[in-house]
Motif scaffolding. Structure first.
Motif, short mmCIF file in Angstrom:
data_model
loop_
_atom_site.label_atom_id
_atom_site.label_comp_id
_atom_site.label_asym_id
_atom_site.label_seq_id
_atom_site.Cartn_x
_atom_site.Cartn_y
_atom_site.Cartn_z
N LEU A 259 -19.03 -40.23 -33.20
CA LEU A 259 -20.08 -40.44 -33.92
C LEU A 259 -19.38 -40.66 -35.50
CD1 LEU A 259 -22.81 -38.41 -32.52
CD2 LEU A 259 -22.77 -40.82 -32.56
N LYS A 260 -20.06 -41.57 -36.16
CA LYS A 260 -19.52 -41.63 -37.71
C LYS A 260 -20.23 -40.46 -38.55
CE LYS A 260 -17.45 -45.30 -36.68
NZ LYS A 260 -16.00 -45.46 -36.35
N GLU A 261 -19.31 -40.04 -39.71
CA GLU A 261 -19.86 -39.10 -40.47
C GLU A 261 -21.20 -39.55 -41.17
OE1 GLU A 261 -16.37 -36.88 -42.38
OE2 GLU A 261 -16.94 -38.49 -43.32
N GLY A 262 -22.00 -38.58 -41.42
CA GLY A 262 -23.15 -39.11 -42.06
C GLY A 262 -24.31 -37.79 -41.94
N HIS A 263 -25.57 -37.86 -42.31
CA HIS A 263 -26.51 -37.16 -41.84
C HIS A 263 -27.94 -37.69 -41.78
CE1 HIS A 263 -27.09 -37.87 -46.31
NE2 HIS A 263 -28.38 -37.60 -46.04
N VAL A 270 -32.29 -31.06 -39.12
CA VAL A 270 -31.47 -32.04 -39.71
C VAL A 270 -30.03 -32.03 -38.73
CG1 VAL A 270 -31.97 -31.29 -42.15
CG2 VAL A 270 -30.11 -29.89 -40.84
N VAL A 271 -29.48 -33.11 -38.82
CA VAL A 271 -28.11 -33.29 -38.33
C VAL A 271 -27.16 -33.88 -39.23
CG1 VAL A 271 -26.83 -34.66 -36.51
CG2 VAL A 271 -29.28 -34.04 -36.16
N VAL A 272 -25.96 -33.10 -39.56
CA VAL A 272 -24.81 -33.05 -40.20
C VAL A 272 -23.63 -33.61 -39.48
CG1 VAL A 272 -23.33 -32.87 -42.06
CG2 VAL A 272 -25.96 -32.21 -42.24
N ILE A 273 -22.96 -34.60 -39.53
CA ILE A 273 -21.46 -34.93 -38.77
C ILE A 273 -20.54 -35.17 -39.88
CG2 ILE A 273 -20.45 -36.65 -37.20
CD1 ILE A 273 -23.53 -37.22 -36.30
N ARG A 274 -19.45 -34.46 -39.39
CA ARG A 274 -18.54 -34.62 -40.24
C ARG A 274 -17.03 -34.67 -39.32
NH1 ARG A 274 -14.63 -30.06 -43.55
NH2 ARG A 274 -13.51 -31.36 -44.59
N SER A 275 -16.06 -35.80 -39.89
CA SER A 275 -14.95 -36.06 -38.87
C SER A 275 -13.77 -35.07 -39.62
CB SER A 275 -14.38 -37.22 -38.98
OG SER A 275 -15.68 -37.71 -38.21
N ILE A 276 -12.89 -34.58 -39.20
CA ILE A 276 -11.57 -33.73 -39.94
C ILE A 276 -10.47 -34.34 -39.03
CG2 ILE A 276 -10.75 -31.51 -39.86
CD1 ILE A 276 -13.13 -30.09 -39.62
N HIS A 277 -9.70 -34.87 -39.84
CA HIS A 277 -8.49 -35.68 -39.51
C HIS A 277 -7.13 -34.63 -39.51
CE1 HIS A 277 -10.29 -39.58 -39.22
NE2 HIS A 277 -11.00 -39.06 -40.27
N GLU A 278 -6.56 -34.31 -38.45
CA GLU A 278 -5.54 -33.32 -38.45
C GLU A 278 -4.47 -33.87 -37.64
OE1 GLU A 278 -8.37 -29.24 -37.82
OE2 GLU A 278 -7.77 -30.58 -36.11
N ASN A 280 -2.43 -33.10 -35.08
CA ASN A 280 -2.22 -33.27 -33.68
C ASN A 280 -3.62 -33.92 -33.09
OD1 ASN A 280 0.29 -32.28 -33.46
ND2 ASN A 280 -0.30 -30.30 -33.45
N GLN A 281 -4.47 -33.39 -33.36
CA GLN A 281 -5.83 -33.98 -32.88
C GLN A 281 -7.07 -33.37 -33.61
OE1 GLN A 281 -7.07 -34.97 -29.51
NE2 GLN A 281 -8.49 -35.53 -31.16
N GLY A 282 -7.70 -34.57 -34.26
CA GLY A 282 -8.92 -34.34 -35.16
C GLY A 282 -10.08 -33.81 -34.64
N ARG A 283 -11.04 -33.27 -35.28
CA ARG A 283 -12.27 -32.69 -34.63
C ARG A 283 -13.51 -33.37 -35.17
NH1 ARG A 283 -12.14 -26.51 -36.02
NH2 ARG A 283 -10.93 -27.41 -37.90
N VAL A 284 -14.61 -33.29 -34.39
CA VAL A 284 -15.77 -33.63 -35.27
C VAL A 284 -16.69 -32.39 -35.07
CG1 VAL A 284 -17.79 -35.20 -34.78
CG2 VAL A 284 -15.63 -35.97 -34.32
N ILE A 285 -17.24 -32.11 -36.16
CA ILE A 285 -18.15 -31.19 -36.44
C ILE A 285 -19.53 -31.53 -36.54
CG2 ILE A 285 -18.69 -29.02 -37.64
CD1 ILE A 285 -15.80 -28.87 -36.44
#
Length: 303
Positions: A259-263, A270-278, A280-285
Motif C-alpha cells: 500500500l502507498k503511504e498516506g492516511h 484513522v489509518v496511517v501508512i508509512r514505508s521505511i526503506h532499509e 536489506n528489507q524495507g518495512r510498511v508500518i
C-alpha cells in the motif's frame, strides 16, 4: 458496552429508577456502575451505527460468565458479517465462513474502563452533562474528556436503572461528533449472581517498548504474528489500549505491491501508512485505531 430493557410504567418503576439515580450522583459513580453492569446483566438488541453519512444496523448480544466475555455482533445490512467473542478469542465470519480467529493475550480491553477508573482519570476528565432519553428509557449523559490531545473523547448515555450503555458519540479534539451508535431496540436481564471472571493477565512475549514512541497511558494488550492483511501479505500485529481508546500497529515487509503511504479517516477510525526503506528489507508500518490523526502519524513517524 450496551444493555437493553423492556419499559414498565407504574409507581414501583418510578420509585426504583429514583433510587438508582440517587445511588450514583457523580460522573465517577455512574461510570463505576457502568463498568460493573456488564457483569451483572445479560443484554441484547439492535443498534444503528453511523459515520460519514454511512448507516449500519447491527444485532448485538452480550454476557459475562466464568469463561469470560461471550458476545455476538452481526451486521444486518450488506454482506453477512459476524464477530464472535468467547473468552479471550475473537472470531470473524463472512457469509458464515471463518475468516480470522485471534487470541487476545493479556488484559482484554473490549469493554470500556478496562484499565480501572483511577488510571483512566489520569488521562481523562469525567463530567456529568445532564439527562436524556434513548430507546424510550431515561438516561444520564456522561462525558469522557481527554486531558491531552493524544486521544478522543466520548459522550455516553447510560440507562438510569441499570447503567448500561444506550448510546455513544465519539468526539474529535474539537468536540465534534465523528461517529455514533445507538440502540433502537434493547432488552436486558439481571443475573442471579455476578459472574466470577478471572483477573489474571497472560504475559506478553513482546516488551511494552515495541514502539519507538507511545502515547502516555497506553498498554500493550494483544499481539499476533503473521496476520493475513491481504490475499498475499502477512503482517505482525500489536494492539494497545488506555482503557478507553485502542489502536493497532501492523508491521510487514515492503513489497512492490505494498500500500502507498498516506492516511485515511473513517468516522473515529484513522489509518496511517508509512514505508521505511532499509538496505536489506524495507518495512510498511500501518497504524489503525480510534485516536486522533496527528497521534497516529506521530506513532508511524517514530519508526
Amino acid at each position: 458496552m450496551i444493555r437493553k430493557f423492556i419499559s414498565a410504567i407504574g409507581l414501583f418503576g418510578v420509585l426504583f429508577i429514583s433510587q438508582a439515580a440517587k445511588a450514583a450522583d457523580s460522573a465517577d459513580q455512574w461510570l463505576q456502575r457502568f463498568s460493573e453492569a456488564m457483569h451483572n446483566y445479560e443484554y441484547s438488541g439492535v443498534l444503528v451505527y453511523s459515520r460519514e453519512g454511512q448507516l449500519d444496523a447491527v444485532e448485538l448480544s452480550h454476557d459475562v460468565n466464568d469463561q469470560g466475555e461471550q458476545a455476538r455482533l452481526s451486521y444486518l445490512d450488506g454482506l453477512p458479517r459476524e464477530f464472535l467473542q468467547e473468552g479471550d478469542r475473537i472470531t470473524r465470519k463472512i457469509s458464515g465462513e471463518v475468516v480470522t480467529s485471534d487470541l487476545i493475550q493479556g488484559r482484554n480491553p473490549s469493554g470500556r474502563l478496562s484499565g480501572g477508573l483511577e488510571k483512566i482519570k489520569q488521562f481523562y476528565q469525567l463530567q456529568l452533562k445532564g439527562q436524556g432519553r434513548v430507546v424510550g428509557r431515561p438516561a444520564v449523559i456522561v462525558e469522557i474528556v481527554p486531558r491531552d490531545n493524544q486521544r478522543l473523547g466520548y459522550r455516553l448515555w447510560l440507562d438510569k436503572e441499570s447503567a448500561l450503555l444506550l448510546k455513544s458519540v465519539t468526539l474529535d479534539p474539537l468536540a465534534r461528533a465523528l461517529e455514533t451508535f445507538q440502540f433502537t431496540s434493547f432488552s436486558f436481564t439481571a443475573k442471579n449472581e455476578q459472574a466470577g471472571v478471572s483477573s489474571d493477565e497472560a504475559p506478553l512475549s513482546v516488551a511494552q517498548n515495541i514502539l519507538p514512541w507511545l502515547p502516555e497511558g497506553f498498554e500493550l494488550f494483544m499481539q499476533k504474528q503473521a496476520v493475513m492483511v491481504s490475499e498475499d501479505h502477512l503482517a505482525n500485529m500489536y494492539s494497545w489500549s488506555d482503557g478507553v481508546s485502542t489502536f493497532s500497529v501492523f508491521v510487514e515487509p515492503l513489497r512492490a505491491d505494498s500500500l502507498k503511504e498516506g492516511h485515511h479517516q473513517y468516522g473515529a477510525t484513522v489509518v496511517v501508512i508509512r514505508s521505511i526503506h532499509e538496505q536489506n528489507q524495507g518495512r510498511v508500518i500501518t497504524v489503525v485505531g480510534e485516536i486522533p490523526l496527528h497521534t497516529a502519524q506521530k506513532i508511524a513517524a517514530a519508526f
